[in-house]
Design a protein around this motif. Structure first.
Motif, PDB file in Angstrom:
ATOM      1  N   ASN A 174       0.934  -1.343  -0.076  1.00 52.11           N
ATOM      2  CA  ASN A 174      -0.094  -0.011   0.120  1.00 52.11           C
ATOM      3  C   ASN A 174       0.973   1.127   0.098  1.00 52.11           C
ATOM      4  OD1 ASN A 174      -2.292   1.829   0.241  1.00 52.11           O
ATOM      5  ND2 ASN A 174      -3.213   0.393   1.879  1.00 52.11           N
ATOM      6  N   PRO A 175       1.591   1.656  -1.147  1.00 57.29           N
ATOM      7  CA  PRO A 175       2.661   2.547  -1.162  1.00 57.29           C
ATOM      8  C   PRO A 175       2.030   3.997  -0.883  1.00 57.29           C
ATOM      9  CG  PRO A 175       2.491   1.657  -3.117  1.00 57.29           C
ATOM     10  CD  PRO A 175       1.622   0.638  -2.132  1.00 57.29           C
ATOM     11  N   ARG A 176       0.546   4.058  -1.426  1.00 63.42           N
ATOM     12  CA  ARG A 176       0.245   5.384  -1.202  1.00 63.42           C
ATOM     13  C   ARG A 176      -0.058   5.715   0.221  1.00 63.42           C
ATOM     14  NH1 ARG A 176      -3.090   3.213  -5.434  1.00 63.42           N
ATOM     15  NH2 ARG A 176      -2.723   4.126  -7.401  1.00 63.42           N
ATOM     16  N   LEU A 177      -0.769   4.726   0.708  1.00 61.61           N
ATOM     17  CA  LEU A 177      -1.090   4.953   2.148  1.00 61.61           C
ATOM     18  C   LEU A 177       0.181   5.119   3.044  1.00 61.61           C
ATOM     19  CD1 LEU A 177      -3.558   5.209   4.335  1.00 61.61           C
ATOM     20  CD2 LEU A 177      -3.236   2.553   4.873  1.00 61.61           C
ATOM     21  N   SER A 178       1.098   4.260   2.828  1.00 64.66           N
ATOM     22  CA  SER A 178       2.583   4.312   3.344  1.00 64.66           C
ATOM     23  C   SER A 178       3.199   5.888   3.287  1.00 64.66           C
ATOM     24  CB  SER A 178       3.683   3.479   2.748  1.00 64.66           C
ATOM     25  OG  SER A 178       3.146   1.898   2.964  1.00 64.66           O
ATOM     26  N   SER A 179       3.099   6.407   2.119  1.00 62.79           N
ATOM     27  CA  SER A 179       3.460   7.728   2.007  1.00 62.79           C
ATOM     28  C   SER A 179       2.723   8.735   3.005  1.00 62.79           C
ATOM     29  CB  SER A 179       3.631   8.011   0.530  1.00 62.79           C
ATOM     30  OG  SER A 179       4.376   7.173  -0.354  1.00 62.79           O
ATOM     31  N   LEU A 180       1.413   8.550   3.185  1.00 66.89           N
ATOM     32  CA  LEU A 180       0.673   9.420   3.830  1.00 66.89           C
ATOM     33  C   LEU A 180       1.258   9.407   5.027  1.00 66.89           C
ATOM     34  CD1 LEU A 180      -1.507  11.475   3.861  1.00 66.89           C
ATOM     35  CD2 LEU A 180      -3.292   9.609   4.136  1.00 66.89           C
ATOM     36  N   ILE A 181       1.034   7.985   5.540  1.00 69.84           N
ATOM     37  CA  ILE A 181       1.507   7.965   6.873  1.00 69.84           C
ATOM     38  C   ILE A 181       2.695   8.441   7.366  1.00 69.84           C
ATOM     39  CG2 ILE A 181       2.059   6.074   8.659  1.00 69.84           C
ATOM     40  CD1 ILE A 181      -0.021   4.322   7.318  1.00 69.84           C
ATOM     41  N   THR A 182       3.651   8.238   6.593  1.00 73.05           N
ATOM     42  CA  THR A 182       5.103   8.735   6.618  1.00 73.05           C
ATOM     43  C   THR A 182       5.179  10.228   6.646  1.00 73.05           C
ATOM     44  OG1 THR A 182       6.136   6.829   5.777  1.00 73.05           O
ATOM     45  CG2 THR A 182       7.662   8.640   6.083  1.00 73.05           C
ATOM     46  N   GLU A 183       4.494  10.905   5.889  1.00 75.13           N
ATOM     47  CA  GLU A 183       4.374  12.326   5.745  1.00 75.13           C
ATOM     48  C   GLU A 183       3.824  13.010   7.097  1.00 75.13           C
ATOM     49  OE1 GLU A 183       1.242  15.605   3.800  1.00 75.13           O
ATOM     50  OE2 GLU A 183       1.945  13.807   2.563  1.00 75.13           O
ATOM     51  N   GLN A 204      -7.826  12.617   2.216  1.00 78.87           N
ATOM     52  CA  GLN A 204      -6.544  12.049   1.567  1.00 78.87           C
ATOM     53  C   GLN A 204      -6.845  10.684   1.994  1.00 78.87           C
ATOM     54  OE1 GLN A 204      -3.914  14.698   3.806  1.00 78.87           O
ATOM     55  NE2 GLN A 204      -2.756  14.502   1.738  1.00 78.87           N
ATOM     56  N   TRP A 205      -7.052  10.021   3.041  1.00 77.38           N
ATOM     57  CA  TRP A 205      -7.478   8.597   3.448  1.00 77.38           C
ATOM     58  C   TRP A 205      -8.431   7.964   2.451  1.00 77.38           C
ATOM     59  CZ3 TRP A 205      -4.521   6.243   7.513  1.00 77.38           C
ATOM     60  CH2 TRP A 205      -4.788   4.548   7.597  1.00 77.38           C
ATOM     61  N   HIS A 206      -9.587   8.407   2.361  1.00 77.36           N
ATOM     62  CA  HIS A 206     -10.447   7.850   1.537  1.00 77.36           C
ATOM     63  C   HIS A 206     -10.177   7.895   0.165  1.00 77.36           C
ATOM     64  CE1 HIS A 206     -14.626   7.281   0.067  1.00 77.36           C
ATOM     65  NE2 HIS A 206     -14.537   8.265  -0.992  1.00 77.36           N
ATOM     66  N   GLU A 207      -9.371   8.951  -0.361  1.00 80.45           N
ATOM     67  CA  GLU A 207      -9.167   8.858  -1.978  1.00 80.45           C
ATOM     68  C   GLU A 207      -7.910   7.835  -1.934  1.00 80.45           C
ATOM     69  OE1 GLU A 207      -7.548  12.840  -2.243  1.00 80.45           O
ATOM     70  OE2 GLU A 207      -9.663  13.805  -2.793  1.00 80.45           O
ATOM     71  N   ILE A 208      -7.224   7.428  -1.143  1.00 82.95           N
ATOM     72  CA  ILE A 208      -6.431   6.488  -1.329  1.00 82.95           C
ATOM     73  C   ILE A 208      -7.021   5.162  -1.329  1.00 82.95           C
ATOM     74  CG2 ILE A 208      -4.524   5.154   0.045  1.00 82.95           C
ATOM     75  CD1 ILE A 208      -3.242   8.036   0.744  1.00 82.95           C
ATOM     76  N   LYS A 209      -7.894   4.815  -0.342  1.00 81.30           N
ATOM     77  CA  LYS A 209      -8.888   3.730  -0.413  1.00 81.30           C
ATOM     78  C   LYS A 209      -9.484   3.378  -1.806  1.00 81.30           C
ATOM     79  CE  LYS A 209      -9.321   1.198   2.448  1.00 81.30           C
ATOM     80  NZ  LYS A 209      -8.799  -0.359   2.695  1.00 81.30           N
ATOM     81  N   GLN A 210      -9.947   4.706  -2.344  1.00 84.92           N
ATOM     82  CA  GLN A 210     -10.704   4.553  -3.713  1.00 84.92           C
ATOM     83  C   GLN A 210      -9.670   4.133  -4.717  1.00 84.92           C
ATOM     84  OE1 GLN A 210     -13.884   4.257  -2.224  1.00 84.92           O
ATOM     85  NE2 GLN A 210     -14.139   4.688  -4.379  1.00 84.92           N
ATOM     86  N   ALA A 211      -8.320   4.816  -4.588  1.00 83.30           N
ATOM     87  CA  ALA A 211      -7.599   4.617  -5.704  1.00 83.30           C
ATOM     88  C   ALA A 211      -7.152   3.075  -5.690  1.00 83.30           C
ATOM     89  CB  ALA A 211      -6.189   5.386  -5.545  1.00 83.30           C
ATOM     90  N   ASN A 212      -7.014   2.406  -4.388  1.00 79.49           N
ATOM     91  CA  ASN A 212      -6.699   1.140  -4.091  1.00 79.49           C
ATOM     92  C   ASN A 212      -7.616   0.123  -4.705  1.00 79.49           C
ATOM     93  OD1 ASN A 212      -4.204   1.744  -2.950  1.00 79.49           O
ATOM     94  ND2 ASN A 212      -4.871   1.817  -1.023  1.00 79.49           N
ATOM     95  N   PHE A 252      -5.945  -7.063   6.894  1.00 79.97           N
ATOM     96  CA  PHE A 252      -6.990  -6.032   6.600  1.00 79.97           C
ATOM     97  C   PHE A 252      -6.957  -4.745   7.285  1.00 79.97           C
ATOM     98  CE2 PHE A 252      -9.171  -9.917   4.659  1.00 79.97           C
ATOM     99  CZ  PHE A 252      -9.526  -9.309   3.361  1.00 79.97           C
ATOM    100  N   ALA A 253      -6.995  -4.952   8.880  1.00 77.91           N
ATOM    101  CA  ALA A 253      -7.118  -3.972   9.671  1.00 77.91           C
ATOM    102  C   ALA A 253      -6.049  -2.935   9.423  1.00 77.91           C
ATOM    103  CB  ALA A 253      -7.238  -4.348  11.186  1.00 77.91           C
ATOM    104  N   MET A 254      -4.806  -3.448   9.280  1.00 81.23           N
ATOM    105  CA  MET A 254      -3.610  -2.359   9.100  1.00 81.23           C
ATOM    106  C   MET A 254      -3.931  -1.621   8.167  1.00 81.23           C
ATOM    107  SD  MET A 254      -0.338  -4.713   9.748  1.00 81.23           S
ATOM    108  CE  MET A 254      -0.058  -5.422  11.565  1.00 81.23           C
ATOM    109  N   ASN A 255      -4.322  -1.985   6.855  1.00 86.31           N
ATOM    110  CA  ASN A 255      -4.735  -1.165   5.778  1.00 86.31           C
ATOM    111  C   ASN A 255      -5.999  -0.596   5.718  1.00 86.31           C
ATOM    112  OD1 ASN A 255      -2.553  -1.749   3.720  1.00 86.31           O
ATOM    113  ND2 ASN A 255      -2.584  -3.687   4.565  1.00 86.31           N
ATOM    114  N   GLY A 256      -6.629  -0.614   6.803  1.00 87.89           N
ATOM    115  CA  GLY A 256      -7.759   0.308   6.948  1.00 87.89           C
ATOM    116  C   GLY A 256      -9.061  -0.315   6.484  1.00 87.89           C
ATOM    117  N   ALA A 257      -9.347  -1.438   6.659  1.00 92.04           N
ATOM    118  CA  ALA A 257     -10.513  -2.161   6.418  1.00 92.04           C
ATOM    119  C   ALA A 257     -11.086  -2.389   7.760  1.00 92.04           C
ATOM    120  CB  ALA A 257     -10.418  -3.550   5.700  1.00 92.04           C
ATOM    121  N   LEU A 258     -12.638  -2.361   7.731  1.00 91.64           N
ATOM    122  CA  LEU A 258     -13.198  -2.429   8.941  1.00 91.64           C
ATOM    123  C   LEU A 258     -13.686  -4.014   9.134  1.00 91.64           C
ATOM    124  CD1 LEU A 258     -15.643   0.650   9.362  1.00 91.64           C
ATOM    125  CD2 LEU A 258     -13.114   0.099  10.174  1.00 91.64           C
TER     126      LEU A 258
END
Length: 846
Positions: free
Chosen positions: A498-507, A535-543, A683-689
């Motif tokens: 999940n490179p997009r989410l990783s970048s957001l977290i690191t930022e 931003q989080w929601h947009e990353i999920k949609q992109a994934n 799943f949970a680490m990547n933001g799934a409920l």
């Protein structure tokens, strides 16, 4: 000059007139690009005008491997020089996944290499896709072993993974007419650039034959094994790098070969099959992962496989130890062997044999060394999964080991009778031998007896082991029992996947979370920030769009990323209850048929997983999923609001795309049946409920995420037990719940099977008459919970808020935490610093 990383003068790739001095395995962009092109030319023998994607993959892999090797050799050299204690992880499965991307990530090379690849008008994803995904495991057990190796190296812990180099891994799954069809997984069809063959370190493995009695020089009676077969175990080493550390540990997998691969005399006599008979028989042992054990030949082959890799690995460890020591007295102080489930449990008898028969230790001293060396992880609460071998098969294959087990059992039971006189129930249940019409060796009992530590893999699992599955051993030795809740590596399952989410977290919080996942808690500071949630929601949609594009390109499956992705991916098994999810799909379908114009949250239900080849009910569940999909997906009343998809051949690589794209994670096993689960963590680490029961690690995930951020339903493990004890009647739920009756009737009527009322009758009959996994009892609670999910999903902003909190609070489920606990409490090992010499132009190494 260092022999590990020699310096040479090289020509600048972009400007031949500029001479540069750089390390052959340097990390600069220029050096990496030069190495990549060199490997393309000198290894693959092509230039860019003729190169295929496969050629680029091999060239890039060798470029990365070069940068592993000097660290790898230095790691091994340091362990030997400093005589460190080494963890030896024995596992029949290592589901490593593709190596290229993960190795680039751990070496810190990924972004640089991606730039180089893109500058050459190539696509990194296309190149990575050329790598086979070795199916050397069947699911969570093998993937856990892979995560543990990553964490051991990332924590700078000295370790070796030991297993089997299966020529064919878990089968490649295709779907034909809705049924699972198994195709061989020929992952070694092309070269494997990551492994290094070590034929000079082969060991001999004995099989079959009989034992004879003899006297040693002191007049003591000894047993001598006269085997009738000898095969060779050839080691293949795969370097396993830690994340941004110099430690690169080996994964050593054994290949079986005949000691004499060709009978020249038989060939000259015209007996061509006999000339290679020994070779073919030997190689069968490492031919395929988990041969079907529904036949005596299959069961025998499985036992051969287990003994093969256990014996080879123990002999290897003893050989390594004796390089620096005169005897094996201090073996437990230098080696910790972890038995990953019961598959390697024969190690108890084999280590005793090696110590007593080969190294002349007394029985008592050998037993002390054995029990101090070995530890055992239990991965199941299912009695049928606790291996039991018929004494006849065991004795035919391993006659000396059968003697040792009988002797161990005699001494053990004599002690138990002394400690607990007149307790026949205890003696009967704790014995290594199950006395039936066919005597069986209980491998879990053997592992418990021969290990100094026994652990479960989630808090509930460990308690149920002590209360039920292994309660007699817990009664004897409560101090042996530990809990080690499983974890997964955030490097592969977040950073790489999940490179997009990783970048957001690191930022937002820096990159410390990659080595200490507890730092993800810092994300809670941003949960009320509307821009961050956006931003989080947009990353999920992109994934989700990425997964949709991948499934369309590689599986010819079309899904709508604007729907909720409701996903269950795991081994197909009745206790994991994929068919409960199917019942909910039919429930939603019935609603839409009754009220086509109703207001429904559009959902795509995604399934993935393999059924064991001999497991009829699991295969029938796959057929049911696909049969329901055929009807639902083509019904105009549904109008795209409900879609069902079975993704064939689920593996690590597909998982890396699925987990980041999921909205809802299905963890719906019957409470008290799942040991832990690790997909739930990914799943949970990547933001799934999560929608789930109080089973396995779900309990701890819910505790960490917060009950308000978890969709809970179903009976507890105690309620399941009580309900069955009171006399469970599943048909009562059918007769008292019109909704459930409509679902079951829809299946039994042949609606999903072209009028064939018999096809799915085994599933219906089991649900109505037996229902061992309590689907009928949990059905309405599951349906109600899914309705709550739909309501929650309508508020996308709050859903995103819950997703952020789930991901932020998953620090406990890093495999780094799990491994740190093993190291401190069970293995007693310490991290080791690996120093890589730097080149000094004056001629001295630092």
């Amino acid at each position: 000059m260092s022999t590990l990383s020699p310096k040479v003068k090289n020509t600048n790739v972009n400007n031949p007139n500029i001479q540069i001095e750089d390390d052959r395995t340097g990390m600069s962009k220029e050096t990496l690009k030069r190495a990549f092109l060199d490997h393309l030319f000198y290894i693959q023998g092509v230039d860019r005008s003729k190169a295929s994607l496969r050629d680029y993959y091999v060239a890039l892999s060798y470029t990365v491997r070069d940068r592993l090797l000097h660290r790898f050799l230095k790691t091994i050299e340091t362990y030997k020089k400093e005589e460190v204690k080494i963890v030896s992880y024995f596992s029949a499965e290592f589901l490593m996944g593709r190596q290229l991307g993960n190795n680039m990530v751990n070496l810190g090379l990924y972004n640089t290499m991606k730039e180089i690849i893109e500058e050459m008008d190539l696509d990194m994803d296309d190149i990575i896709e050329q790598e086979p995904d070795p199916g050397l495991g069947n699911g969570g057990l093998g993937r856990l072993a892979a995560c543990f190796l990553d964490s051991l190296a990332s924590l700078s812990m000295p370790a070796i993974g030991y297993g089997i180099r299966y020529e064919f891994g878990i089968f490649h799954q295709t779907i034909q007419d809705g049924w699972q069809v198994e195709i061989p997984d020929n992952w070694l069809r092309f070269e494997n650039p990551w492994e290094i063959s070590r034929p000079n370190e082969a060991v001999e493995i004995k099989l079959g034959g009989h034992t004879e009695k003899t006297h040693d020089d002191n007049g003591n009676l000894k047993s001598f094994w006269v085997a009738d077969r000898t095969i060779l175990a050839i080691p293949y080493d795969t370097p396993v790098p830690g994340y941004k550390t110099n430690v690169v540990n080996p994964l050593r997998l054994w290949k079986a070969e005949a000691s004499e691969s060709f009978n020249f005399e038989a060939f000259n006599a015209g007996h061509y099959d006999r000339a290679v008979e020994e070779k073919m028989g030997a190689e069968t042992i490492s031919k395929v992962l988990y041969p079907n054990d529904n036949t005596p030949a299959g069961r025998k082959l499985r036992l051969e496989q287990q003994y093969f890799f256990v014996s080879a690995s123990l002999q290897d460890l003893i050989r390594i130890h004796l390089r620096n020591h005169d005897n094996l007295d201090q073996f437990p102080e230098k080696v910790a062997v972890q038995l990953n489930d019961t598959h390697p449990a024969v190690a108890v008898a084999e280590l005793m044999r090696l110590l007593v028969d080969k190294h002349d230790y007394t029985w008592d001293k050998a037993w002390e060394i054995t029990t101090k060396t070995l530890a055992y992880t239990n991965h199941t609460l299912m009695p049928e999964a606790l291996e039991r071998w018929p004494v006849t098969i065991f004795g035919e294959l391993l006659p000396r080991h059968l003697e040792i087990i009988y002797e161990l059992n005699y001494r053990f039971l004599e002690n138990v009778r002394t400690w607990f006189p007149n307790d026949d129930e205890l003696v009967s249940n704790i014995s290594l031998i199950e006395e039936r019409s066919e005597k069986l060796i209980r491998m879990a009992n053997l592992a418990c007896l021969g290990s100094h530590a026994i652990n479960g893999v989630a808090a509930l699992h460990t308690e149920l082991l002590k209360q039920d599955t292994l309660k007699y051993f817990a009664r004897l030795w409560p101090e042996k029992f530990y809990n080690k809740t499983n974890g997964v590596t955030p490097r592969r399952w977040i950073l790489l996947s999940n490179p997009r989410l990783s970048s957001l977290i690191t930022e937002k919080i820096g990159d410390g979370w990659l080595k200490n996942l507890d730092e993800m808690r810092k994300l809670e500071e941003f949960v009320d920030d509307a821009e961050f949630r956006k931003q989080w929601h947009e990353i999920k949609q992109a994934n989700k769009r990425d997964l949709a594009a991948y499934l369309l390109k590689y599986r010819n499956i079309e899904i709508d990323p604007n729907t909720m992705f409701d996903i269950q991916v795991k081994r197909i098994h009745e206790y994991k209850r994929q068919h409960l999810m199917v019942l909910e799909i039919i429930n939603l379908y019935n609603r839409m048929k009754h009220d086509p114009n109703g207001d429904y949250v559009p959902r795509t239900f995604l399934f993935g997983g393999k059924a064991a080849p001999g497991y009829f009910m699991a295969k029938l569940i796959i057929k049911l999923v696909n049969a329901v999909a055929d009807v639902v997906n083509n019904d105009p009343d549904v109008r795209g609001r409900l879609k069902v998809v079975f993704m064939p051949n689920f593996n690590v690589s597909l998982g890396q795309r699925v987990y980041p794209a999921a909205d809802l994670s299905e963890q719906i096993s019957t409470a008290g049946k799942e040991a832990s689960g690790t997909g739930n963590m990914k799943f949970a680490m990547n933001g799934a409920l999560t929608i789930g029961t109080l089973d396995g690690a779900n309990i701890e995930i819910r505790e960490e995420a917060g009950a308000e951020n978890f969709f809970l339903f179903g009976l507890t493990a105690q309620e399941v037990y009580d309900r069955k004890a009171q006399g469970y009647s599943p048909s009562d739920y059918y007769h008292n719940n019109g909704n459930l009756k409509g679902v079951i009737d829809r299946i039994s009527s042949g609606y999903f099977s072209h009028g064939n009322c018999e096809l799915f009758q085994p599933i219906v009959d089991q649900l109505m008459n037996d229902d061992p996994y309590m689907l009928m009892a949990d059905y309405q609670a599951y349906v109600d919970c899914q309705d709550a999910v739909s309501q929650a999903y309508l508020d996308q902003d709050n859903w995103t808020r819950m997703a952020i909190l789930n991901a932020a609070r998953m620090g406990k489920f890093s495999s780094d935490r799990t491994i740190a606990e093993y190291c401190e409490q069970i293995w007693n090992v310490e991290p080791v610093e690996i120093k890589i010499e730097e080149y000094n132009p004056n001629g001295a190494n630092n």
